[in-house]
Design a protein around this motif. Sequence first.
Motif, PDB file in Angstrom:
ATOM      1  N   LYS A 101     -12.060   7.522   8.238  1.00  0.00           N
ATOM      2  CA  LYS A 101     -10.823   7.552   7.453  1.00  0.00           C
ATOM      3  C   LYS A 101     -11.185   7.246   6.001  1.00  0.00           C
ATOM      4  O   LYS A 101     -11.240   6.081   5.609  1.00  0.00           O
ATOM      5  CB  LYS A 101      -9.865   6.508   8.032  1.00  0.00           C
ATOM      6  N   ALA A 122      -1.677   2.477  16.320  1.00  0.00           N
ATOM      7  CA  ALA A 122      -1.004   2.215  15.038  1.00  0.00           C
ATOM      8  C   ALA A 122      -0.376   3.501  14.490  1.00  0.00           C
ATOM      9  O   ALA A 122      -0.260   4.516  15.181  1.00  0.00           O
ATOM     10  CB  ALA A 122      -2.016   1.660  14.048  1.00  0.00           C
ATOM     11  N   ASP A 123       0.037   3.420  13.262  1.00  0.00           N
ATOM     12  CA  ASP A 123       0.475   4.565  12.445  1.00  0.00           C
ATOM     13  C   ASP A 123       1.693   5.277  13.046  1.00  0.00           C
ATOM     14  O   ASP A 123       2.692   4.621  13.331  1.00  0.00           O
ATOM     15  CB  ASP A 123      -0.712   5.511  12.232  1.00  0.00           C
ATOM     16  N   ILE A 172      -6.741  -2.205  10.595  1.00  0.00           N
ATOM     17  CA  ILE A 172      -6.939  -0.802  11.003  1.00  0.00           C
ATOM     18  C   ILE A 172      -8.429  -0.480  11.154  1.00  0.00           C
ATOM     19  O   ILE A 172      -9.234  -0.825  10.279  1.00  0.00           O
ATOM     20  CB  ILE A 172      -6.284   0.157   9.977  1.00  0.00           C
ATOM     21  N   LEU A 218       4.647  -5.981   9.340  1.00  0.00           N
ATOM     22  CA  LEU A 218       4.721  -5.111   8.159  1.00  0.00           C
ATOM     23  C   LEU A 218       5.946  -4.222   8.312  1.00  0.00           C
ATOM     24  O   LEU A 218       6.478  -4.064   9.417  1.00  0.00           O
ATOM     25  CB  LEU A 218       3.485  -4.206   8.073  1.00  0.00           C
ATOM     26  N   GLU A 254      -4.445   6.666  15.243  1.00  0.00           N
ATOM     27  CA  GLU A 254      -5.162   5.563  14.595  1.00  0.00           C
ATOM     28  C   GLU A 254      -4.955   4.320  15.432  1.00  0.00           C
ATOM     29  O   GLU A 254      -3.877   4.134  16.009  1.00  0.00           O
ATOM     30  CB  GLU A 254      -4.627   5.322  13.173  1.00  0.00           C
ATOM     31  N   ILE A 275       3.730   0.918   2.831  1.00  0.00           N
ATOM     32  CA  ILE A 275       3.655  -0.277   3.667  1.00  0.00           C
ATOM     33  C   ILE A 275       4.079  -1.494   2.827  1.00  0.00           C
ATOM     34  O   ILE A 275       3.570  -1.696   1.718  1.00  0.00           O
ATOM     35  CB  ILE A 275       2.206  -0.479   4.191  1.00  0.00           C
ATOM     36  N   LEU A 318      -1.825  -4.856  11.706  1.00  0.00           N
ATOM     37  CA  LEU A 318      -3.123  -4.707  12.367  1.00  0.00           C
ATOM     38  C   LEU A 318      -4.236  -4.609  11.332  1.00  0.00           C
ATOM     39  O   LEU A 318      -3.995  -4.251  10.173  1.00  0.00           O
ATOM     40  CB  LEU A 318      -3.148  -3.429  13.218  1.00  0.00           C
ATOM     41  N   HIS A 363       1.951  -0.706  17.857  1.00  0.00           N
ATOM     42  CA  HIS A 363       2.400  -1.615  16.796  1.00  0.00           C
ATOM     43  C   HIS A 363       3.920  -1.616  16.592  1.00  0.00           C
ATOM     44  O   HIS A 363       4.450  -2.486  15.917  1.00  0.00           O
ATOM     45  CB  HIS A 363       1.681  -1.280  15.489  1.00  0.00           C
ATOM     46  N   GLY A 423       0.611   5.166   0.817  1.00  0.00           N
ATOM     47  CA  GLY A 423      -0.224   6.252   1.322  1.00  0.00           C
ATOM     48  C   GLY A 423       0.398   7.594   0.999  1.00  0.00           C
ATOM     49  O   GLY A 423       1.332   7.690   0.195  1.00  0.00           O
ATOM     50  N   LYS A 424      -0.114   8.645   1.631  1.00  0.00           N
ATOM     51  CA  LYS A 424       0.354   9.997   1.337  1.00  0.00           C
ATOM     52  C   LYS A 424       1.735  10.252   1.936  1.00  0.00           C
ATOM     53  O   LYS A 424       2.538  10.970   1.365  1.00  0.00           O
ATOM     54  CB  LYS A 424      -0.664  11.028   1.873  1.00  0.00           C
ATOM     55  N   ALA A 425       2.003   9.673   3.110  1.00  0.00           N
ATOM     56  CA  ALA A 425       3.281   9.957   3.786  1.00  0.00           C
ATOM     57  C   ALA A 425       4.139   8.715   3.986  1.00  0.00           C
ATOM     58  O   ALA A 425       5.329   8.836   4.316  1.00  0.00           O
ATOM     59  CB  ALA A 425       3.006  10.602   5.152  1.00  0.00           C
ATOM     60  N   LYS A 426       3.541   7.529   3.830  1.00  0.00           N
ATOM     61  CA  LYS A 426       4.289   6.299   4.091  1.00  0.00           C
ATOM     62  C   LYS A 426       3.944   5.226   3.064  1.00  0.00           C
ATOM     63  O   LYS A 426       2.908   5.304   2.410  1.00  0.00           O
ATOM     64  CB  LYS A 426       3.957   5.774   5.511  1.00  0.00           C
ATOM     65  N   ILE A 444       6.706  -3.269  12.139  1.00  0.00           N
ATOM     66  CA  ILE A 444       5.510  -3.050  12.975  1.00  0.00           C
ATOM     67  C   ILE A 444       4.631  -4.294  12.968  1.00  0.00           C
ATOM     68  O   ILE A 444       4.722  -5.124  12.063  1.00  0.00           O
ATOM     69  CB  ILE A 444       4.690  -1.825  12.469  1.00  0.00           C
ATOM     70  N   HIS A 445       3.777  -4.422  13.982  1.00  0.00           N
ATOM     71  CA  HIS A 445       2.769  -5.478  13.978  1.00  0.00           C
ATOM     72  C   HIS A 445       1.719  -5.141  12.918  1.00  0.00           C
ATOM     73  O   HIS A 445       1.294  -3.981  12.813  1.00  0.00           O
ATOM     74  CB  HIS A 445       2.066  -5.572  15.329  1.00  0.00           C
ATOM     75  N   TYR A 494       0.855  -1.186   0.000  1.00  0.00           N
ATOM     76  CA  TYR A 494       0.000   0.000   0.000  1.00  0.00           C
ATOM     77  C   TYR A 494       0.883   1.224   0.000  1.00  0.00           C
ATOM     78  O   TYR A 494       1.868   1.273   0.740  1.00  0.00           O
ATOM     79  CB  TYR A 494      -0.880  -0.010   1.272  1.00  0.00           C
TER      80      TYR A 494
HETATM   81  P1  ADP Z   1      -2.731   7.605   4.343  1.00  0.00           P
HETATM   82  O1  ADP Z   1      -3.226   6.194   4.092  1.00  0.00           O
HETATM   83  O2  ADP Z   1      -3.720   8.381   5.178  1.00  0.00           O
HETATM   84  O3  ADP Z   1      -2.315   8.324   3.119  1.00  0.00           O
HETATM   85  P2  ADP Z   1       0.020   7.067   5.279  1.00  0.00           P
HETATM   86  O4  ADP Z   1       0.719   7.560   4.069  1.00  0.00           O
HETATM   87  O5  ADP Z   1       0.558   7.460   6.600  1.00  0.00           O
HETATM   88  O6  ADP Z   1      -1.505   7.496   5.363  1.00  0.00           O
HETATM   89  O7  ADP Z   1      -0.022   5.501   5.126  1.00  0.00           O
HETATM   90  C1  ADP Z   1       0.138   4.600   6.159  1.00  0.00           C
HETATM   91  C2  ADP Z   1      -1.044   3.634   6.102  1.00  0.00           C
HETATM   92  O8  ADP Z   1      -0.725   2.486   6.889  1.00  0.00           O
HETATM   93  C3  ADP Z   1      -2.302   4.242   6.709  1.00  0.00           C
HETATM   94  O9  ADP Z   1      -3.401   3.967   5.864  1.00  0.00           O
HETATM   95  C4  ADP Z   1      -2.448   3.548   8.062  1.00  0.00           C
HETATM   96  O10 ADP Z   1      -3.797   3.392   8.441  1.00  0.00           O
HETATM   97  C5  ADP Z   1      -1.797   2.209   7.779  1.00  0.00           C
HETATM   98  N1  ADP Z   1      -1.196   1.583   8.965  1.00  0.00           N
HETATM   99  C6  ADP Z   1      -0.517   2.199   9.966  1.00  0.00           C
HETATM  100  N2  ADP Z   1      -0.105   1.304  10.882  1.00  0.00           N
HETATM  101  C7  ADP Z   1      -0.541   0.088  10.468  1.00  0.00           C
HETATM  102  C8  ADP Z   1      -0.455  -1.242  11.001  1.00  0.00           C
HETATM  103  N3  ADP Z   1       0.191  -1.462  12.133  1.00  0.00           N
HETATM  104  N4  ADP Z   1      -1.043  -2.252  10.321  1.00  0.00           N
HETATM  105  C9  ADP Z   1      -1.703  -1.997   9.152  1.00  0.00           C
HETATM  106  N5  ADP Z   1      -1.812  -0.780   8.580  1.00  0.00           N
HETATM  107  C10 ADP Z   1      -1.235   0.258   9.232  1.00  0.00           C
END
Ligand code: ADP
Length: 244
Positions: A123, A194-195, A86, A24, A179, A15, A84, A69, A10-13, A81-82, A8
């Motif tokens: 979300k 999380a997060d 979400i 993860l 989160e 996975i 989860l 996590h 996301g905007k800042a991270k 991280i664990h 996945y």
């Molecule tokens: P966004 O999805 O809002 O753009 P990010 O770029 O920060 O945010 O992406 C990180 C994504 O990983 C988020 O959607 C967040 O909910 C998810 N996430 C964070 N921690 C965990 C976790 N421990 N297990 C599964 N998903 C996670």
Amino acid sequence: MKKKKPLYEGKAKVIFNGPEADTLVQYFKDDATAFNAQKKDVITGKGILNNYISEHIMLAIRELGIPNHFISRISDREQLIHKLEIIPVEVVVRNVAAGSICSRLGLEEGAMLNNTLVEFCLKNDSLGDPIVAPEHIFTFGWATPDELETIVEDTLRINDFLTGLFLGIGVRLIDFKLEFGRYGTDAAAEIMLADEISPDNCRLWDVKTNEKMDKDRFRRDLGGLLEAYQEIARRLGVKIPQVD
Ligand code: ADP
Ligand code: UDP
């Protein structure tokens, strides 16, 4: 070497799958976004700062006995991280009026709130993360009443702890977003934080000057975001490697 495929982005991270089925890898990017990603930029080094600052805060929260996590830091930009499930609800905690609550309720930025306010947002970027009530959370099955009770209890303890932690370094914790997720799939699944917790999802003002030391520097084109995050790290005693 074969490049890992993101699960996945996301905007800042980003996975990735971790080494075990229930882990993860969370990779911190330098991307900065605001106003539901309508405003975007790249701020070199931001991801490294958030990785180290969030590690520091998650480890401290673990000491409080609140499960989260974070397992370990793998590199300057990655954490193990664990994994989860979400809960699709953003938990926003406010001590002082700032940001969206000011425009929503006509409050002046900086007004002290009579008590800590916890708000919930769905979300969902395409809907603009609308604010929701606990009744929506139960009706649509995003979390059970028991789960939400645990989430609110953890959130208020985290707020008390972080308020003190930041005051100790001359910073006011104005508001922040958390989160949570479920660890384990059966009925005994544990609620875990999380997060990340970093200046990207907190509002942090200097006690003496009220200067903003968080992502509002980007949202409001104030400049100096990296320097502000570096200053937060320095005051927390978090050592950051040279930005690449
Ligand atoms: P966004 O999805 O809002 O753009 P990010 O770029 O920060 O945010 O992406 C990180 C994504 O990983 C988020 O959607 C967040 O909910 C998810 N996430 C964070 N921690 C965990 C976790 N421990 N297990 C599964 N998903 C996670
Ligand atoms: N926040 C966040 N992600 C979001 C929405 C909010 O991290 O998707 C954080 C934000 O950084 C601030 C707090 O939650 O610390 C309250 O944000 P607000 O509702 O005022 O929204 P914004 O001003 O970001 O629109």
